[in-house]
Write a protein that holds these residues in place. Structure first.
Motif, PDB file in Angstrom:
ATOM      1  N   PHE A 123       0.803  -1.220   0.000  1.00 22.01           N
ATOM      2  CA  PHE A 123       0.000   0.000   0.000  1.00 22.01           C
ATOM      3  C   PHE A 123       0.840   1.276   0.000  1.00 22.01           C
ATOM      4  CE2 PHE A 123      -2.425  -3.265   2.353  1.00 22.01           C
ATOM      5  CZ  PHE A 123      -3.532  -3.359   1.518  1.00 22.01           C
ATOM      6  N   ILE A 124       2.098   1.194   0.412  1.00 22.28           N
ATOM      7  CA  ILE A 124       2.904   2.401   0.635  1.00 22.28           C
ATOM      8  C   ILE A 124       4.126   2.400  -0.280  1.00 22.28           C
ATOM      9  CG2 ILE A 124       4.186   3.751   2.345  1.00 22.28           C
ATOM     10  CD1 ILE A 124       2.518   2.362   4.506  1.00 22.28           C
ATOM     11  N   TRP A 142       6.392  -2.245  -8.251  1.00 22.61           N
ATOM     12  CA  TRP A 142       6.030  -0.932  -8.783  1.00 22.61           C
ATOM     13  C   TRP A 142       6.157   0.156  -7.719  1.00 22.61           C
ATOM     14  CZ3 TRP A 142       1.434   2.047  -7.729  1.00 22.61           C
ATOM     15  CH2 TRP A 142       1.307   3.180  -8.542  1.00 22.61           C
ATOM     16  N   LEU A 143       5.809  -0.149  -6.483  1.00 20.55           N
ATOM     17  CA  LEU A 143       5.843   0.852  -5.415  1.00 20.55           C
ATOM     18  C   LEU A 143       7.258   1.188  -4.966  1.00 20.55           C
ATOM     19  CD1 LEU A 143       2.762  -0.224  -3.273  1.00 20.55           C
ATOM     20  CD2 LEU A 143       3.002   1.843  -4.639  1.00 20.55           C
ATOM     21  N   ALA A 159      -3.881   9.005   1.808  1.00 25.52           N
ATOM     22  CA  ALA A 159      -4.465   8.387   0.618  1.00 25.52           C
ATOM     23  C   ALA A 159      -3.629   7.185   0.184  1.00 25.52           C
ATOM     24  CB  ALA A 159      -4.553   9.399  -0.519  1.00 25.52           C
ATOM     25  N   THR A 160      -4.273   6.266  -0.535  1.00 21.35           N
ATOM     26  CA  THR A 160      -3.602   5.076  -1.061  1.00 21.35           C
ATOM     27  C   THR A 160      -3.546   5.173  -2.571  1.00 21.35           C
ATOM     28  OG1 THR A 160      -4.409   3.697   0.766  1.00 21.35           O
ATOM     29  CG2 THR A 160      -3.682   2.561  -1.228  1.00 21.35           C
ATOM     30  N   VAL A 161      -2.356   5.007  -3.130  1.00 20.07           N
ATOM     31  CA  VAL A 161      -2.199   5.054  -4.579  1.00 20.07           C
ATOM     32  C   VAL A 161      -2.324   3.642  -5.138  1.00 20.07           C
ATOM     33  CG1 VAL A 161       0.323   4.958  -4.345  1.00 20.07           C
ATOM     34  CG2 VAL A 161      -0.676   5.735  -6.481  1.00 20.07           C
ATOM     35  N   HIS A 262      -8.918   5.554   1.244  1.00 23.14           N
ATOM     36  CA  HIS A 262      -9.197   6.586   0.245  1.00 23.14           C
ATOM     37  C   HIS A 262      -8.220   6.378  -0.912  1.00 23.14           C
ATOM     38  CE1 HIS A 262      -9.730  11.144  -0.778  1.00 23.14           C
ATOM     39  NE2 HIS A 262     -10.485  10.363  -1.535  1.00 23.14           N
ATOM     40  N   CYS A 263      -8.707   5.821  -2.022  1.00 22.41           N
ATOM     41  CA  CYS A 263      -7.828   5.352  -3.094  1.00 22.41           C
ATOM     42  C   CYS A 263      -7.857   6.286  -4.306  1.00 22.41           C
ATOM     43  CB  CYS A 263      -8.243   3.952  -3.535  1.00 22.41           C
ATOM     44  SG  CYS A 263      -8.146   2.723  -2.214  1.00 22.41           S
TER      45      CYS A 263
END
Length: 408
Positions: A123-124, A142-143, A159-161, A262-263
């Motif tokens: 998530f981060i 990717w992150l 927020a979550t990307v 919150h995506c």
């Protein structure tokens, strides 16, 4: 929040599954037979013939033919629903243009909340280094890249990307009945770890749309390809509009354990240089695009997608961008510089090596070469052109080979 299993239990037939987990099938064995038949490539008629076999009839299945099997399968909890939309065009086609698609946000949410990925999601964004001195950077998921890190800094706190992965290729959707073809659009989630996402068995991609490939009736056949490219981008703009909205304002989604996040689905803004010709004047626009080496798409699907940068999301694919690029360009340069006859002779006299293809007839007249063949030629090419090509040319080919090797 509502997890995948919560939605599963909210289905209208959930009460029936309390006593029979395999409802609408009577038992696990019947469910296994149904699962096999539904996943097989058998036609409806072939399934009917199978179910009429005496051995199968002795099993006393609850479905007697393919139609009943399909109706029972439709009683299972379903994913995002399909929609059909007719696309209007000022250019006539042989048949109406129909787009079949599902809401991409619902598809993304289905992947994001899937309990099978609960320990395989990140998530981060993060930076990974091999040493405590932060000297050697490691790029894997990717992150761990710079683009995800920069996107996160531009989003609201907390927020979550979510990285959206899109994949498409032309394929047949019917066999021996009309030869219909389409571009299936698959949607995946880059937050799912690569070791899971790249496995076919993990089902980390969902079919989101079938992009139509119509037959245009324009008198100039050179325009057909440009019209098809425009239609693909028009359809992608329709299908991906909910994702573009989510990239702009965000959307609340539940992760596999029920946490509400919150995506956002951002990429990076990109503005195309315009051509001062009316795009509806096909032939004039085609000539103007040819001068600028463009494909004639005046409204690419990512034009209104916040933070969408083609230089980031159009990632290379090894077969076409490395191996086929080498065969179509680099190797052809070598044939011109060295000469087809001389290069074929050099391949011919090579000692056969286990694990590598021996090109006994040379390579200048090869047809239908596979990616493996492209790769084998790359293993030989630098040594074979040495002494027959100018030194600077050999260095250039060597650099291109090193790039392909490092990119893999």
């Amino acid at each position: 929040g509502s997890t995948f299993l919560d939605l599963f239990d909210a289905d209208e037939y959930a009460e029936c599954r309390v006593d029979n987990l395999y409802y609408p099938f009577t038992s696990k064995e019947e469910w296994e037979i149904a699962d096999y038949l539904l996943r097989s490539s058998l036609s409806m008629a072939a399934i009917d013939e199978f179910l009429k076999l005496s051995m199968i009839q002795r099993l006393h299945l609850s479905f007697k033919n393919a139609k009943e099997l399909r109706s029972r399968a439709e009683m299972l909890p379903s994913g995002p629903s399909w929609k059909c939309q007719t696309i209007s065009s000022i250019h006539p086609t042989k048949s109406p243009i129909r787009l079949f698609w599902r809401d991409p946000v619902e598809c993304l949410e289905s992947l994001f909340s899937n309990p099978l990925f609960h320990d395989k999601l990140d998530f981060i964004p993060r930076h990974v280094y091999k040493t405590a001195e932060w000297l050697l950077r490691v790029y894997s998921e990717w992150l761990t890249g710079d683009s995800a890190w920069e996107m996160q800094t531009r989003l609201p706190r907390g927020a979550t990307v979510l990285g959206t992965v899109l994949s498409s290729d032309k394929t047949n959707i019917t066999t021996m009945t009309g030869a219909r073809v389409a571009h299936p659009l698959l949607l995946g989630l880059a937050n799912i770890r690569m070791c899971t996402r790249t496995k076919l068995s993990s089902k980390a991609f969902l079919l989101t749309a079938l992009l139509p490939i119509p037959k245009y009736l324009h008198p100039n056949q050179r325009m057909w390809g440009m019209l098809e490219d425009r239609l693909v981008h028009e359809c992608l703009s329709i299908v991906l509009k909910p994702l573009m909205k989510a990239a702009e304002v965000g959307i609340m989604m539940s992760d596999p354990v029920g946490n509400i996040r919150h995506c956002f689905t951002p990429l990076a803004a990109y503005i195309l240089a315009g051509i001062m010709v009316n795009p509806d004047d096909l032939e004039a626009y085609f000539e103007a695009c040819a001068d600028s080496r463009l494909n004639g798409v005046h409204a690419p699907f990512w034009m209104d997608w916040p933070l969408a940068d083609p230089s980031i999301f159009l990632t290379p694919e090894s077969l076409h961008h490395w191996h086929k690029e080498f065969y179509d360009h680099d190797l052809q340069w070598c044939i011109v510089v060295v000469g087809a006859q001389e290069l074929d002779f050099r391949f011919l006299i090579l000692q056969p090596t286990t694990g590598y293809r021996h090109f006994s007839g040379g390579i200048s007249k090869l047809k239908q070469v596979t990616g493996r063949g492209h790769r084998d030629i790359q293993c030989y090419i630098v040594g074979l052109i040495s002494g027959a090509a100018p030194r600077r040319f050999v260095i250039a080919i060597r650099v291109l080979m090193d790039l392909c090797y490092l990119a893999q």
